[in-house]
Write a protein that holds these residues in place. Structure first.
Motif, PDB file in Angstrom:
ATOM      1  N   UNK A 174      36.710  21.628 114.569  1.00 61.02           N
ATOM      2  CA  UNK A 174      35.373  21.706 115.158  1.00 61.02           C
ATOM      3  C   UNK A 174      34.862  20.301 115.512  1.00 61.02           C
ATOM      4  N   UNK A 175      35.080  19.344 114.621  1.00 57.72           N
ATOM      5  CA  UNK A 175      34.637  17.975 114.885  1.00 57.72           C
ATOM      6  C   UNK A 175      35.338  17.401 116.110  1.00 57.72           C
ATOM      7  N   UNK A 176      36.621  17.695 116.268  1.00 61.91           N
ATOM      8  CA  UNK A 176      37.358  17.205 117.429  1.00 61.91           C
ATOM      9  C   UNK A 176      36.856  17.842 118.722  1.00 61.91           C
ATOM     10  N   UNK A 177      36.542  19.122 118.658  1.00 63.23           N
ATOM     11  CA  UNK A 177      35.959  19.798 119.819  1.00 63.23           C
ATOM     12  C   UNK A 177      34.665  19.107 120.233  1.00 63.23           C
ATOM     13  N   UNK A 178      33.812  18.817 119.263  1.00 68.14           N
ATOM     14  CA  UNK A 178      32.526  18.201 119.565  1.00 68.14           C
ATOM     15  C   UNK A 178      32.701  16.776 120.092  1.00 68.14           C
ATOM     16  N   UNK A 179      33.692  16.058 119.588  1.00 69.52           N
ATOM     17  CA  UNK A 179      33.951  14.701 120.086  1.00 69.52           C
ATOM     18  C   UNK A 179      34.343  14.727 121.562  1.00 69.52           C
ATOM     19  N   UNK A 180      35.182  15.664 121.927  1.00 67.86           N
ATOM     20  CA  UNK A 180      35.605  15.764 123.323  1.00 67.86           C
ATOM     21  C   UNK A 180      34.434  16.183 124.210  1.00 67.86           C
ATOM     22  N   UNK A 181      33.693  17.187 123.766  1.00 65.66           N
ATOM     23  CA  UNK A 181      32.554  17.656 124.562  1.00 65.66           C
ATOM     24  C   UNK A 181      31.524  16.544 124.727  1.00 65.66           C
ATOM     25  N   UNK A 182      31.265  15.793 123.652  1.00 63.09           N
ATOM     26  CA  UNK A 182      30.290  14.707 123.739  1.00 63.09           C
ATOM     27  C   UNK A 182      30.741  13.635 124.727  1.00 63.09           C
ATOM     28  N   UNK A 183      32.011  13.261 124.675  1.00 60.87           N
ATOM     29  CA  UNK A 183      32.518  12.227 125.591  1.00 60.87           C
ATOM     30  C   UNK A 183      32.355  12.655 127.045  1.00 60.87           C
ATOM     31  N   UNK A 184      32.689  13.905 127.331  1.00 59.44           N
ATOM     32  CA  UNK A 184      32.576  14.416 128.698  1.00 59.44           C
ATOM     33  C   UNK A 184      31.112  14.539 129.098  1.00 59.44           C
ATOM     34  N   UNK A 185      30.275  15.014 128.171  1.00 57.74           N
ATOM     35  CA  UNK A 185      28.849  15.208 128.472  1.00 57.74           C
ATOM     36  C   UNK A 185      28.178  13.887 128.833  1.00 57.74           C
ATOM     37  N   UNK A 186      28.485  12.833 128.108  1.00 57.16           N
ATOM     38  CA  UNK A 186      27.839  11.552 128.349  1.00 57.16           C
ATOM     39  C   UNK A 186      28.340  10.879 129.626  1.00 57.16           C
ATOM     40  N   UNK A 187      29.610  11.096 129.953  1.00 55.62           N
ATOM     41  CA  UNK A 187      30.191  10.431 131.125  1.00 55.62           C
ATOM     42  C   UNK A 187      30.039  11.236 132.405  1.00 55.62           C
TER      43      UNK A 187
END
Length: 400
Positions: A12-25
């Motif tokens: 779950x943490x890895x999913x959120x890390x990827x989503x956050x990176x894409x969301x911010x960029x």
């Protein structure tokens, strides 16, 4: 319930890390996701595949460095965000998706100072109209970013000074707009949002330390330190307009004398030209005349630039930013104002700070603040909002 340290919680943490990176960029290649998150290429590939299959992201072919790659962005169906920018004389609203695409935008004149209630009435109507124009259901609105031309208390969301917006006494802008629209609202001052807008979409891209200087009816700075807006514990960081330049100077609205604002804000600057140019002169008109060669306007613009440069020099000595972005109507003067700013910085800042500083005009113009409001929502949004309902985390097949 996920157990901390279990494969399920790690996944779950890895999913959120990827989503956050894409969301911010807005969008990233898989290689860029791996670099920004620290996850392995194989893990990123598996996560992107899972997020795509569940409708959270969309993947499109692209190229990077001349090689084929896959660009990852949040799905257009994942939701939309709204930006609302109140200026002293305008209201601007924009609707965007989570891939950083602006879907609709409109501005209209308004006397924001007169009545908060009327201002929010107009904002509510304009938001509804623009969301409807996109053809997307209002239920897809995940959040709203709100900008106001004054300092905001970070914790309460209330205005830090009603002297700046006298018609807004007793109003909590964040709560007022949230109650009207029925969605979470993030609020900040216009200079901070201008900094965010330029950081994400404009003249600050690729820079981690910058100051966005906005000169209009007042003077403010949005400060970006290590890639994040710095607001200070009370939300008043960046009030560069109240640096004292002359203790015997004009009385400022803050009660002090000789603040930078009294040498650069519109109501003081235009008064200098009233005798030669008459009533009705505005900053945009002054800039236009200056660019056309009017000697009086050119002199006043240059003087304003030199005074702004003194304030920027103080910022350089304290914070050492790598870039200063000038926003507001005055930025349209180009080198007429930027040159004098650089001259003052060179004179008053310590050499090591001045040599590393670039002073540039904003790339977004009047749109900087409303795009910053969109960026504010995108940066503050919880990634669980995007994952819940789309991704089921039961028995993961991999980990970092």
């Amino acid at each position: 319930m996920e157990t901390p340290g279990s494969q399920s919680s790690l996944h779950r943490a890895n999913l959120e890390r990827v989503v956050r990176a894409v969301r911010l960029a807005g969008s990233l290649t898989q290689a860029e996701i791996a670099r920004s998150t620290g996850l392995s290429a194989a893990t990123v590939s598996n996560i992107v595949r899972e997020l795509r299959d569940n409708g959270t992201v969309q993947v499109t072919p692209t190229s990077s460095g001349g090689r084929r790659a896959r660009s990852v962005a949040l799905s257009g169906d994942a939701g939309i965000v709204v930006g609302v920018d109140f200026g002293h004389s305008h209201l601007r609203v924009a609707v965007g998706n989570l891939a950083h695409q602006v879907l609709a935008e409109q501005s209209e004149p308004i006397d924001v100072d007169a009545s908060a209630s009327q201002g929010f009435d107009r904002a509510e109507q304009l938001v509804a109209r623009l969301v409807q124009s996109t053809g997307i259901s209002p239920e897809k609105v995940l959040g709203v970013g709100l900008g106001v031309p004054g300092p905001i208390d970070v914790e309460s969301g209330t205005l830090g000074s009603t002297a700046i917006l006298p018609g807004w006494g007793g109003i909590n802008p964040r709560q007022e707009l949230s109650d009207r629209l029925g969605v979470p609202v993030q609020v900040d001052n216009d200079a901070n949002l201008g900094a965010l807008g330029e950081l994400v979409w404009g003249g600050g891209r690729g820079v981690k330390d910058l100051a966005y200087i906005k000169v209009s009816s007042g003077v403010g700075a949005g400060l970006v330190i290590d890639g994040r807006i710095y607001r200070g514990p009370g939300g008043t960081a960046g009030e560069i307009g109240h640096i004292t330049l002359d203790e015997s100077g004009p009385v400022c609205r803050c009660g002090n004398r000789g603040c930078l604002e009294t040498f650069t804000a519109a109501r003081y600057v235009l008064e200098l030209l009233r005798g030669s140019h008459g009533d009705g002169l505005t900053i945009p008109k002054m800039v236009q005349l200056g660019r056309e060669g009017d000697p009086g306007c050119r002199r006043v613009i240059g003087d304003v630039g030199r005074h702004i440069g003194m304030g920027v020099a103080s910022l350089c000595n304290l914070l050492n930013p790598s870039r200063v972005v000038l926003g507001g109507d005055l930025a349209e003067a180009g080198e007429l104002v930027l040159g004098p700013i650089r001259e003052s910085v060179s004179r008053y800042a310590i050499p090591s700070a001045a040599q590393r500083l670039s002073v540039v005009p904003g790339a977004l113009g009047a749109r900087a603040e409303v795009l910053g409001a969109l960026a504010l929502v995108l940066s503050e949004m919880g990634d669980s909002t995007l994952l819940d309902g789309n991704v089921q985390v039961d028995t993961p097949a991999f980990s970092a």
